[in-house]
Write a protein that holds these residues in place. Sequence first.
Motif, PDB file in Angstrom:
ATOM      1  N   ILE A   1      53.609  48.446  16.705  1.00 22.48           N
ATOM      2  CA  ILE A   1      52.677  47.850  17.655  1.00 22.48           C
ATOM      3  C   ILE A   1      52.292  48.882  18.712  1.00 22.48           C
ATOM      4  O   ILE A   1      53.170  49.478  19.352  1.00 22.48           O
ATOM      5  N   PRO A   2      50.994  49.112  18.915  1.00 20.94           N
ATOM      6  CA  PRO A   2      50.582  50.032  19.984  1.00 20.94           C
ATOM      7  C   PRO A   2      51.131  49.554  21.332  1.00 20.94           C
ATOM      8  O   PRO A   2      51.044  48.372  21.659  1.00 20.94           O
ATOM      9  N   GLY A   3      51.729  50.467  22.069  1.00 23.32           N
ATOM     10  CA  GLY A   3      52.340  50.129  23.351  1.00 23.32           C
ATOM     11  C   GLY A   3      53.847  50.012  23.272  1.00 23.32           C
ATOM     12  O   GLY A   3      54.532  50.083  24.281  1.00 23.32           O
ATOM     13  N   VAL A   4      54.386  49.832  22.060  1.00 15.69           N
ATOM     14  CA  VAL A   4      55.832  49.837  21.879  1.00 15.69           C
ATOM     15  C   VAL A   4      56.259  51.297  21.814  1.00 15.69           C
ATOM     16  O   VAL A   4      55.796  52.056  20.971  1.00 15.69           O
ATOM     17  N   LYS A   5      57.106  51.695  22.741  1.00 19.18           N
ATOM     18  CA  LYS A   5      57.491  53.099  22.863  1.00 19.18           C
ATOM     19  C   LYS A   5      58.803  53.435  22.165  1.00 19.18           C
ATOM     20  O   LYS A   5      59.034  54.573  21.773  1.00 19.18           O
ATOM     21  N   HIS A   6      59.687  52.442  22.040  1.00 19.90           N
ATOM     22  CA  HIS A   6      60.993  52.701  21.428  1.00 19.90           C
ATOM     23  C   HIS A   6      61.558  51.387  20.907  1.00 19.90           C
ATOM     24  O   HIS A   6      61.377  50.343  21.526  1.00 19.90           O
ATOM     25  N   THR A   7      62.232  51.458  19.774  1.00 17.88           N
ATOM     26  CA  THR A   7      62.952  50.305  19.246  1.00 17.88           C
ATOM     27  C   THR A   7      64.363  50.727  18.876  1.00 17.88           C
ATOM     28  O   THR A   7      64.607  51.883  18.522  1.00 17.88           O
ATOM     29  N   ALA A   8      65.274  49.788  18.976  1.00 18.96           N
ATOM     30  CA  ALA A   8      66.649  50.008  18.525  1.00 18.96           C
ATOM     31  C   ALA A   8      67.204  48.674  18.058  1.00 18.96           C
ATOM     32  O   ALA A   8      66.979  47.643  18.692  1.00 18.96           O
ATOM     33  N   VAL A   9      67.895  48.695  16.925  1.00 17.58           N
ATOM     34  CA  VAL A   9      68.545  47.483  16.453  1.00 17.58           C
ATOM     35  C   VAL A   9      69.986  47.467  16.926  1.00 17.58           C
ATOM     36  O   VAL A   9      70.603  48.518  17.131  1.00 17.58           O
ATOM     37  N   GLY A  10      70.487  46.254  17.130  1.00 18.89           N
ATOM     38  CA  GLY A  10      71.851  46.124  17.613  1.00 18.89           C
ATOM     39  C   GLY A  10      72.283  44.678  17.681  1.00 18.89           C
ATOM     40  O   GLY A  10      71.740  43.819  16.973  1.00 18.89           O
ATOM     41  N   TYR A  11      73.224  44.429  18.565  1.00 17.89           N
ATOM     42  CA  TYR A  11      73.866  43.124  18.654  1.00 17.89           C
ATOM     43  C   TYR A  11      73.884  42.662  20.108  1.00 17.89           C
ATOM     44  O   TYR A  11      74.101  43.451  21.028  1.00 17.89           O
ATOM     45  N   MET A  12      73.671  41.354  20.304  1.00 21.43           N
ATOM     46  CA  MET A  12      73.673  40.781  21.644  1.00 21.43           C
ATOM     47  C   MET A  12      74.101  39.324  21.556  1.00 21.43           C
ATOM     48  O   MET A  12      73.901  38.664  20.537  1.00 21.43           O
ATOM     49  N   GLY A  13      74.636  38.837  22.647  1.00 18.38           N
ATOM     50  CA  GLY A  13      74.920  37.415  22.766  1.00 18.38           C
ATOM     51  C   GLY A  13      76.280  36.974  22.272  1.00 18.38           C
ATOM     52  O   GLY A  13      76.515  35.780  22.091  1.00 18.38           O
ATOM     53  N   GLY A  14      77.184  37.887  22.079  1.00 15.10           N
ATOM     54  CA  GLY A  14      78.503  37.531  21.559  1.00 15.10           C
ATOM     55  C   GLY A  14      79.608  37.660  22.580  1.00 15.10           C
ATOM     56  O   GLY A  14      79.367  37.922  23.760  1.00 15.10           O
ATOM     57  N   SER A  15      80.821  37.506  22.102  1.00 13.10           N
ATOM     58  CA  SER A  15      81.980  37.465  22.994  1.00 13.10           C
ATOM     59  C   SER A  15      82.854  38.712  22.947  1.00 13.10           C
ATOM     60  O   SER A  15      83.791  38.817  23.735  1.00 13.10           O
ATOM     61  N   THR A  16      82.575  39.636  22.048  1.00 14.50           N
ATOM     62  CA  THR A  16      83.405  40.834  21.961  1.00 14.50           C
ATOM     63  C   THR A  16      82.628  42.057  22.435  1.00 14.50           C
ATOM     64  O   THR A  16      81.403  42.066  22.435  1.00 14.50           O
ATOM     65  N   THR A  17      83.349  43.077  22.798  1.00 11.27           N
ATOM     66  CA  THR A  17      82.756  44.321  23.264  1.00 11.27           C
ATOM     67  C   THR A  17      82.609  45.297  22.104  1.00 11.27           C
ATOM     68  O   THR A  17      83.524  45.421  21.281  1.00 11.27           O
ATOM     69  N   SER A  18      81.471  45.965  22.041  1.00 14.64           N
ATOM     70  CA  SER A  18      81.205  46.995  21.036  1.00 14.64           C
ATOM     71  C   SER A  18      81.497  46.551  19.598  1.00 14.64           C
ATOM     72  O   SER A  18      82.249  47.219  18.881  1.00 14.64           O
ATOM     73  N   PRO A  19      80.893  45.451  19.160  1.00 12.55           N
ATOM     74  CA  PRO A  19      81.169  44.994  17.797  1.00 12.55           C
ATOM     75  C   PRO A  19      80.560  45.924  16.753  1.00 12.55           C
ATOM     76  O   PRO A  19      79.561  46.582  17.006  1.00 12.55           O
ATOM     77  N   THR A  20      81.175  45.955  15.613  1.00 10.77           N
ATOM     78  CA  THR A  20      80.630  46.690  14.474  1.00 10.77           C
ATOM     79  C   THR A  20      79.833  45.721  13.607  1.00 10.77           C
ATOM     80  O   THR A  20      79.967  44.496  13.732  1.00 10.77           O
ATOM     81  N   TYR A  21      79.041  46.272  12.716  1.00 15.47           N
ATOM     82  CA  TYR A  21      78.281  45.443  11.783  1.00 15.47           C
ATOM     83  C   TYR A  21      79.229  44.550  10.979  1.00 15.47           C
ATOM     84  O   TYR A  21      78.978  43.358  10.800  1.00 15.47           O
TER      85      TYR A  21
END
Length: 159
Positions: A24-44
């Motif tokens: 999309i024009p205007g999108v400068k950077h994307t990164a996939v990951g994880y959010m909204g959980g209860s643990t720190t630094s989860p792995t896939y």
Amino acid sequence: MSLLEKATFGAGCFWGVEEVFRVIPGVKHTAVGYMGGSTTSPTYQEVCTDQTGHAEVLEVEFDSNEVSYKTLLQVFWENHNPTTLNRQGPDVGSQYRSAIFYHSEQQKEWAEASKAELDVSGKWGNSIVTEITPATAFYRAEEYHQRYLQKRGLGSCHL
């Protein structure tokens, strides 16, 4: 002067979501990951157990002078089924839930208004189950997940 903002969306498998937003024009950077959980630094592997509470998400950095958050919301709604709880296509589990993680009160208002408008429209035939919650810690997914489809010369992973 560019004004970079963040948007975070969960719409199923993050590989396809990233590919849709990345171009999309205007999108400068994307990164996939994880959010909204209860643990720190989860792995896939941990997220895939469906026990950490994280969603697979895409974090988008965009220039709001070039593309609006409202436009990004429209792309979000158009590229997944927001009526299936914890599922997108063949992918099942809470990590595949439909979610908008907002970064400001304005984003929250726009997300809630767009959800309500879409729900009332009856476009999907079922109620929208998308969660709208404050953004929490973003944990970047392992490098092999970043731009996964692009690296393989694929445009999407949808059936």
